[in-house]
Scaffold this motif. Structure first.
Motif, PDB file in Angstrom:
ATOM      1  N   LEU A  38       0.831  -1.199   0.000  1.00  0.00           N
ATOM      2  CA  LEU A  38       0.000   0.000   0.000  1.00  0.00           C
ATOM      3  C   LEU A  38       0.868   1.252   0.000  1.00  0.00           C
ATOM      4  O   LEU A  38       0.587   2.225  -0.699  1.00  0.00           O
ATOM      5  CB  LEU A  38      -0.933  -0.010   1.216  1.00  0.00           C
ATOM      6  N   LEU A  39       1.949   1.206   0.770  1.00  0.00           N
ATOM      7  CA  LEU A  39       2.838   2.354   0.864  1.00  0.00           C
ATOM      8  C   LEU A  39       3.456   2.676  -0.498  1.00  0.00           C
ATOM      9  O   LEU A  39       3.456   3.832  -0.949  1.00  0.00           O
ATOM     10  CB  LEU A  39       3.948   2.037   1.880  1.00  0.00           C
ATOM     11  N   PHE A  40       3.968   1.648  -1.159  1.00  0.00           N
ATOM     12  CA  PHE A  40       4.568   1.855  -2.476  1.00  0.00           C
ATOM     13  C   PHE A  40       3.561   2.418  -3.460  1.00  0.00           C
ATOM     14  O   PHE A  40       3.840   3.362  -4.192  1.00  0.00           O
ATOM     15  CB  PHE A  40       5.113   0.536  -3.034  1.00  0.00           C
ATOM     16  N   THR A  41       2.389   1.790  -3.487  1.00  0.00           N
ATOM     17  CA  THR A  41       1.374   2.276  -4.411  1.00  0.00           C
ATOM     18  C   THR A  41       1.031   3.719  -4.094  1.00  0.00           C
ATOM     19  O   THR A  41       0.875   4.551  -4.989  1.00  0.00           O
ATOM     20  CB  THR A  41       0.116   1.389  -4.319  1.00  0.00           C
ATOM     21  N   GLY A  42       0.938   4.026  -2.811  1.00  0.00           N
ATOM     22  CA  GLY A  42       0.651   5.396  -2.409  1.00  0.00           C
ATOM     23  C   GLY A  42       1.740   6.360  -2.851  1.00  0.00           C
ATOM     24  O   GLY A  42       1.464   7.440  -3.374  1.00  0.00           O
ATOM     25  N   LEU A  43       3.007   5.954  -2.680  1.00  0.00           N
ATOM     26  CA  LEU A  43       4.124   6.797  -3.093  1.00  0.00           C
ATOM     27  C   LEU A  43       4.033   7.118  -4.581  1.00  0.00           C
ATOM     28  O   LEU A  43       4.229   8.265  -5.002  1.00  0.00           O
ATOM     29  CB  LEU A  43       5.452   6.086  -2.813  1.00  0.00           C
ATOM     30  N   VAL A  44       3.739   6.077  -5.384  1.00  0.00           N
ATOM     31  CA  VAL A  44       3.667   6.306  -6.828  1.00  0.00           C
ATOM     32  C   VAL A  44       2.522   7.256  -7.148  1.00  0.00           C
ATOM     33  O   VAL A  44       2.664   8.182  -7.951  1.00  0.00           O
ATOM     34  CB  VAL A  44       3.484   4.965  -7.566  1.00  0.00           C
ATOM     35  N   LEU A  45       1.371   7.043  -6.493  1.00  0.00           N
ATOM     36  CA  LEU A  45       0.224   7.919  -6.774  1.00  0.00           C
ATOM     37  C   LEU A  45       0.540   9.363  -6.392  1.00  0.00           C
ATOM     38  O   LEU A  45       0.211  10.295  -7.116  1.00  0.00           O
ATOM     39  CB  LEU A  45      -1.002   7.424  -6.004  1.00  0.00           C
ATOM     40  N   ILE A  66      11.691  14.067  -3.094  1.00  0.00           N
ATOM     41  CA  ILE A  66      12.750  13.100  -2.772  1.00  0.00           C
ATOM     42  C   ILE A  66      12.661  12.705  -1.314  1.00  0.00           C
ATOM     43  O   ILE A  66      12.798  11.524  -0.953  1.00  0.00           O
ATOM     44  CB  ILE A  66      14.134  13.694  -3.088  1.00  0.00           C
ATOM     45  N   ALA A  67      12.377  13.685  -0.453  1.00  0.00           N
ATOM     46  CA  ALA A  67      12.278  13.383   0.970  1.00  0.00           C
ATOM     47  C   ALA A  67      11.148  12.404   1.232  1.00  0.00           C
ATOM     48  O   ALA A  67      11.295  11.440   1.995  1.00  0.00           O
ATOM     49  CB  ALA A  67      12.050  14.674   1.756  1.00  0.00           C
ATOM     50  N   ILE A  68      10.006  12.623   0.571  1.00  0.00           N
ATOM     51  CA  ILE A  68       8.869  11.718   0.752  1.00  0.00           C
ATOM     52  C   ILE A  68       9.257  10.296   0.362  1.00  0.00           C
ATOM     53  O   ILE A  68       8.953   9.332   1.070  1.00  0.00           O
ATOM     54  CB  ILE A  68       7.659  12.178  -0.096  1.00  0.00           C
ATOM     55  N   TRP A  69       9.953  10.180  -0.778  1.00  0.00           N
ATOM     56  CA  TRP A  69      10.363   8.845  -1.231  1.00  0.00           C
ATOM     57  C   TRP A  69      11.340   8.206  -0.257  1.00  0.00           C
ATOM     58  O   TRP A  69      11.227   7.010   0.055  1.00  0.00           O
ATOM     59  CB  TRP A  69      10.998   8.938  -2.621  1.00  0.00           C
ATOM     60  N   VAL A  70      12.295   8.992   0.198  1.00  0.00           N
ATOM     61  CA  VAL A  70      13.302   8.427   1.107  1.00  0.00           C
ATOM     62  C   VAL A  70      12.630   7.914   2.380  1.00  0.00           C
ATOM     63  O   VAL A  70      12.886   6.802   2.844  1.00  0.00           O
ATOM     64  CB  VAL A  70      14.382   9.482   1.445  1.00  0.00           C
ATOM     65  N   VAL A  71      11.727   8.733   2.912  1.00  0.00           N
ATOM     66  CA  VAL A  71      11.014   8.309   4.118  1.00  0.00           C
ATOM     67  C   VAL A  71      10.183   7.060   3.828  1.00  0.00           C
ATOM     68  O   VAL A  71      10.195   6.081   4.587  1.00  0.00           O
ATOM     69  CB  VAL A  71      10.107   9.451   4.639  1.00  0.00           C
ATOM     70  N   GLY A  72       9.475   7.108   2.705  1.00  0.00           N
ATOM     71  CA  GLY A  72       8.636   5.967   2.345  1.00  0.00           C
ATOM     72  C   GLY A  72       9.438   4.683   2.210  1.00  0.00           C
ATOM     73  O   GLY A  72       9.061   3.621   2.739  1.00  0.00           O
ATOM     74  N   LEU A  73      10.561   4.770   1.489  1.00  0.00           N
ATOM     75  CA  LEU A  73      11.406   3.596   1.309  1.00  0.00           C
ATOM     76  C   LEU A  73      11.968   3.125   2.653  1.00  0.00           C
ATOM     77  O   LEU A  73      12.029   1.930   2.940  1.00  0.00           O
ATOM     78  CB  LEU A  73      12.550   3.897   0.347  1.00  0.00           C
ATOM     79  N   GLY A  74      12.378   4.105   3.471  1.00  0.00           N
ATOM     80  CA  GLY A  74      12.923   3.748   4.777  1.00  0.00           C
ATOM     81  C   GLY A  74      11.908   2.977   5.609  1.00  0.00           C
ATOM     82  O   GLY A  74      12.200   1.912   6.163  1.00  0.00           O
ATOM     83  N   VAL A  75      10.685   3.510   5.639  1.00  0.00           N
ATOM     84  CA  VAL A  75       9.638   2.840   6.413  1.00  0.00           C
ATOM     85  C   VAL A  75       9.392   1.432   5.856  1.00  0.00           C
ATOM     86  O   VAL A  75       9.242   0.462   6.605  1.00  0.00           O
ATOM     87  CB  VAL A  75       8.341   3.674   6.394  1.00  0.00           C
ATOM     88  N   SER A  76       9.364   1.320   4.534  1.00  0.00           N
ATOM     89  CA  SER A  76       9.139   0.005   3.922  1.00  0.00           C
ATOM     90  C   SER A  76      10.226  -0.979   4.309  1.00  0.00           C
ATOM     91  O   SER A  76       9.950  -2.135   4.638  1.00  0.00           O
ATOM     92  CB  SER A  76       9.095   0.125   2.402  1.00  0.00           C
ATOM     93  N   LEU A  77      11.475  -0.515   4.257  1.00  0.00           N
ATOM     94  CA  LEU A  77      12.586  -1.395   4.620  1.00  0.00           C
ATOM     95  C   LEU A  77      12.457  -1.870   6.053  1.00  0.00           C
ATOM     96  O   LEU A  77      12.647  -3.041   6.371  1.00  0.00           O
ATOM     97  CB  LEU A  77      13.921  -0.676   4.427  1.00  0.00           C
ATOM     98  N   VAL A  78      12.116  -0.947   6.933  1.00  0.00           N
ATOM     99  CA  VAL A  78      11.971  -1.308   8.339  1.00  0.00           C
ATOM    100  C   VAL A  78      10.845  -2.325   8.509  1.00  0.00           C
ATOM    101  O   VAL A  78      10.983  -3.334   9.207  1.00  0.00           O
ATOM    102  CB  VAL A  78      11.688  -0.053   9.190  1.00  0.00           C
TER     103      VAL A  78
END
Lengths: 325, 354, 249
Positions: free
Chosen positions: B92-99, B114-126
């Motif tokens: 859901l997070l990834f799809t949300g990021l793309v949208l 870029i900040a939004i993506w970095v945070v999003g990716l970070g949260v996903s990794l965690v």
């Protein structure tokens, strides 16, 4: 433009730095690699190509047995790849041309059917489509006795696809396959793997070629179709004599890309067990452990194939250029 | 009346078209009938196992019970069952990021994006890796199915991007060595199939690293994807750079900006904006190409589906499984491609008006 | 203009809309056989649209268009009939760049009228002579100047032996020094009695060759008069304004 010797020196220095960094990295990697290889007792060099292959290949264009060398096995794989690439490109072009023109039809139904075909096939991964075709041809296809006859004389069974061929032995005649015992005799048989790979690649690539054809036709200036219409030419003669010859020039560069893509995509044969260049290389490197040589050789061959396709078609393009002042 | 006129003009205008329409209608109706028969009428929606399913449908219908039973495995693979809310969240997070990235207002504020993506990716990794914040640790080979596909596609392109920009600039540079290296890399990678690069990464990466350092399979595949897509993205960026009129460079020069300042502040922002439609197309291709990691042993969406088909209790429902994941891929790719086309049309319009 | 003879081209209350913009707001026009009509007016007045509706390059939404007794409807046979009988010359020439000049002319006679190659070639060369460009027959359009290309375009339309000719701003895309060669061909055509509807800004040509000037503004025909009348004493204020703008500089 840097004119001063200081600026020129800086430019040279920058390049030397970059080159040095790249070479340094390469040296480091090579060093590690040789170390690791030595430690694992893996040989280096291309002498393995002369050694006996000891594996069979199911479908070959030239004679081959397990007693032949790795080099010959590679040649068999290469010829299979070329066979798929050539047949695939021809069939995909024909199918793509038809669908591309259909995409611009004045018939609403035909136009949208073409659009559905294009969208459905372009948005699903090729590997998935290949798996589907392969499973259909292997599992869903019945035994030879209940084989599907999709065209007169063309049979599909779980042993493969068999179709009539022209034969010279005993006078020129059609050698039509017929049921003899548990399998077909006569005609030419291709394995389900070959059929799946070819059909899958053709159907998939045709969707992309259709879009290229459509863009090409739409790229011809509107005035041309208007002039043709004003002269009374109907749709098909106008397409044939005025639009398509001009569209060809727009279509050719991306079409070259598609042929190259089809050739590269044929490497997915390794996933469905068709013995192409990639599959044979895979088997070879599993048996000899000499992954670097095998992969490097394979990459070089694919590179040559890509360049050859581009070269051949660009030559054709240059010869049919528009004459201008 | 209008409907009849429309039919006459669009479906039956002329003898040939009328024949085509009738033939097409016949084929469509037959096809849809067969599909409805298999997929709905004779389909079995719940069953305890494969044999019961087959018996209930009489071999003539789809076994959607298979999907009902296996969908979690197909989507998430061997990720611990109880923790599967985590990969779900990641999807859901990834799809949300793309949208979110599709919103044009964010493009001006590049750093925020870029900040939004970095945070999003970070949260996903965690979420996937765990080990902190009370989440149990899950090793990367258990990252299977759709989350793995998304990770590979997104991280693969994100990681390829910086290299791609350097390659594109290098290819256009006046310095012969830089240009030679860039061209050589780009043309070499573009001339070979992705699977060979993945093999190379999978087999050769451990050899490149000192003393047999073991790199996780997923990371090797990721490295291969990054190296591969750097070459294709480089051509996309180069296209954007080439579309910038010389006047921009001249104006920047006249203002006294250095090469790097010009590139960073004037050229790249414009080039990247022009390059977004082909960039989205590259992402669509990358998303589909992640399926190749199956061949080098990763357990992505195609692999989980293939695996489910071979389960002894539920053998051979390949149509159901493959249609299920084909639908997932289709939804992602189709909407991304619609977006890219709409974008292209509006960007062209804006430039034409100027 | 003889009332007894049926009109060659007749428009009755023709309307055409592009989205929200109405290009033709009920245009009626009668062109008899042998009439030479010049259509002029400010840009956006619908002159091109009018002419393009006659050979169905644009589809009119209301009203009727009748060409030599054949009414233009959605039916393909009517459209083809009209296009065979009416020739068109475009502002951008629209010659086929991949064919030689000769092939440009023989294409339609062979493919539409089913003529044999030798016969088509003869006809093509005849019309190339008429526009004084026969020596370029084997050249490609890209090798010719604008004026030469437009003359070939006129010959190409004439090769179909049309009953009427439509000209859509034939000299607007030409450099000034090439306009005369094209206008000369058009004047010769007019003097031979070809029925023509010509959208143009070339008022000199209008004075010399036209039977009637049709002035359009904002999708309507505002004034219709013979050239002497129109140029010396335009009746409508809009026509007066247009003429003062065009002839003033």
């Amino acid at each position: 433009m840097p004119v001063s010797w200081a600026a020129r020196l800086r430019v040279l220095l920058l390049q030397a730095l970059v080159l040095g960094a790249v070479l340094g990295l390469a040296a480091y990697l090579v060093n590690n690699t040789l170390d690791n290889l030595a430690r694992q007792g893996i040989a280096t060099g291309f002498s393995y190509l002369g050694r006996q292959a000891s594996f069979a290949i199911g479908e070959t264009l030239i004679s081959y047995s397990a007693a032949d060398s790795y080099g010959r096995a590679l040649l068999v794989g290469l010829l299979n790849t070329i066979e798929i690439a050539v047949l695939g490109s021809v069939f995909a072009s024909v199918l793509g041309l038809v669908i591309g023109i259909a995409r611009l039809s004045s018939n609403w139904l035909i136009r949208n059917l073409a659009a559905i075909y294009i969208e459905a096939l372009r948005n699903v991964p090729l590997l998935l489509q290949l798996f589907l075709w392969w499973d259909v041809l292997r599992i869903a296809a019945p035994g030879p006795r209940q084989a599907w006859e999709i065209l007169p004389g063309v049979f599909v069974s779980n042993r493969g696809l068999v179709f009539p061929v022209l034969s010279w032995s005993g006078g020129l005649h059609w050698d039509v396959p017929h049921l003899a015992g548990f399998n077909f005799a006569g005609g030419h048989t291709v394995t389900p793997e070959f059929a799946a790979l070819l059909v899958g690649l053709v159907v998939y690539t045709a969707a992309f070629i259709a879009e290229i054809v459509r863009a090409g036709i739409e790229g011809v200036p509107r005035g041309q179709s208007e002039a043709a219409a004003a002269l009374g030419l109907r749709r098909w003669p106008a397409l044939r004599h005025v639009i398509l010859p001009q569209a060809r020039r727009i279509i050719l560069p991306p079409l070259i890309g598609e042929y190259q893509a089809l050739t590269k995509n044929s490497s997915l044969a390794v996933a469905i067990g068709f013995p192409d260049l990639m599959s044979v290389t895979n088997t070879t490197l599993n048996q000899t452990g000499q992954a670097i040589e095998a992969i490097a050789l394979m990459m070089a061959i694919y590179l040559v194939l890509s360049l050859a396709i581009a070269g051949a078609l660009n030559w054709v393009n240059a010869r049919t250029r528009l004459v201008e002042r | 009346m209008r409907a009849l006129l429309w039919l006459r003009a669009n479906l039956f205008n002329g003898v040939w078209n009328s024949i085509l329409t009738l033939a097409a209608l016949y084929l469509i109706l037959r096809g849809l009938w067969g599909l409805a028969d298999w997929g709905v009428v004779n389909a079995v929606w719940s069953a305890p196992d494969g044999r019961a399913c087959r018996a209930a449908s009489g071999e003539a219908g789809a076994c959607w019970a298979f999907i009902a039973h296996w969908y979690r495995f197909i989507l998430f693979g061997r990720f611990p069952y109880a923790e599967q809310w985590r990969p779900l969240l990641v999807i859901l997070l990834f799809t949300g990021l793309v949208l979110v990235s599709c919103d044009r207002r964010l493009w001006r504020r590049g750093r925020l994006l870029i900040a939004i993506w970095v945070v999003g990716l970070g949260v996903s990794l965690v979420l996937m890796l765990g080990g902190i914040l009370g989440l149990s640790h899950v090793s990367t080979d258990l990252w299977n199915g759709l989350p793995l596909t998304l990770f590979l596609a997104v991280l693969g392109l994100a990681g390829a991007f910086p290299l791609a920009v350097f390659l594109a600039l290098g290819r256009r540079s006046n310095l012969p060595i830089l240009r030679a290296l860039s061209v050589g890399y780009i043309e070499l990678i573009r001339g070979v199939p992705l699977i060979t690069v993945l093999f190379m990464a999978s087999v050769m990466l451990p050899l490149f690293l000192p003393g047999g350092v073991n790199v996780a399979n997923a990371l090797r595949a990721l490295a291969g994807l990054m190296l591969f897509y750097a070459a294709y993205l480089a051509e996309v960026v180069r296209g954007g750079l080439q579309a910038i009129p010389r006047g921009q460079y001249e104006a920047a020069d006249a203002l006294g900006l250095s090469y790097w300042q010009t590139t960073r502040l004037v050229v790249l922002p414009q080039a990247l904006q022009i390059a977004i439609p082909p960039l989205v197309n590259t992402f669509i291709a990358a998303f589909k190409d992640t399926t190749l990691v199956t061949i080098v042993g990763l357990f992505d969406l195609v692999a989980t589906a293939s695996s489910a088909i071979t389960d002894p209790q539920w053998r051979g429902f390949y149509w159901e499984a493959y249609l299920f994941i084909a639908a997932i891929y289709f939804v992602y790719c189709f909407f991304m491609s619609r977006y890219s086309r709409a974008l292209e049309a509006s960007l062209q319009q804006r430039r034409a008006v100027r | 203009m003889s009332d007894a003879a049926a009109a060659m081209i007749e428009l009755i209350g023709v309307e055409k809309r592009y989205g929200a913009f109405q290009a033709l707001k009920g245009v009626s026009l009668k062109v008899a056989r042998g009439d030479r009509v010049v259509v002029c007016g400010p840009s956006g007045s619908g002159k091109s649209t009018l002419v393009r509706c006659i050979n169905r390059l644009e589809r009119h939404e209301a009203g009727r268009i009748i060409v030599d007794g054949v009414e233009l409807t959605d039916a393909p046979q009517q459209i083809e009939q009209v296009r065979r009988d009416v020739g068109m010359v475009f502002q951008q020439f629209n010659l086929f760049p991949h064919l030689t000049v000769l092939e440009n002319l023989t294409l339609a006679p062979m493919r539409v009228r089913g003529m044999a190659a030798a016969e088509a070639r003869e006809i093509a060369l005849h019309f190339l002579e008429r526009v004084h460009i026969a020596e370029q027959a084997e050249k490609y359009p890209g090798q010719l100047s604008g004026g030469q290309q437009q003359r070939v375009a006129i010959a190409r339309a004439l090769a179909m032996k049309p009953k009427a000719m439509l000209f859509d701003e034939p000299t607007s895309a030409l450099d000034p020094e090439m306009i005369k060669e094209v206008l000369d061909v058009m004047i010769a055509l007019a003097e031979e009695g070809m029925t023509m509807i010509c959208v143009t800004h070339e008022m000199g040509f209008a004075k010399r060759a036209a039977d009637r000037i049709v002035f359009m503004d904002e999708g309507r025909i505002v004034e219709e008069a013979p050239p002497e009348e129109f140029f010396s004493a335009p009746k409508s204020a809009r026509a007066q304004l247009f003429l003062s703008n065009i002839l003033g500089h």
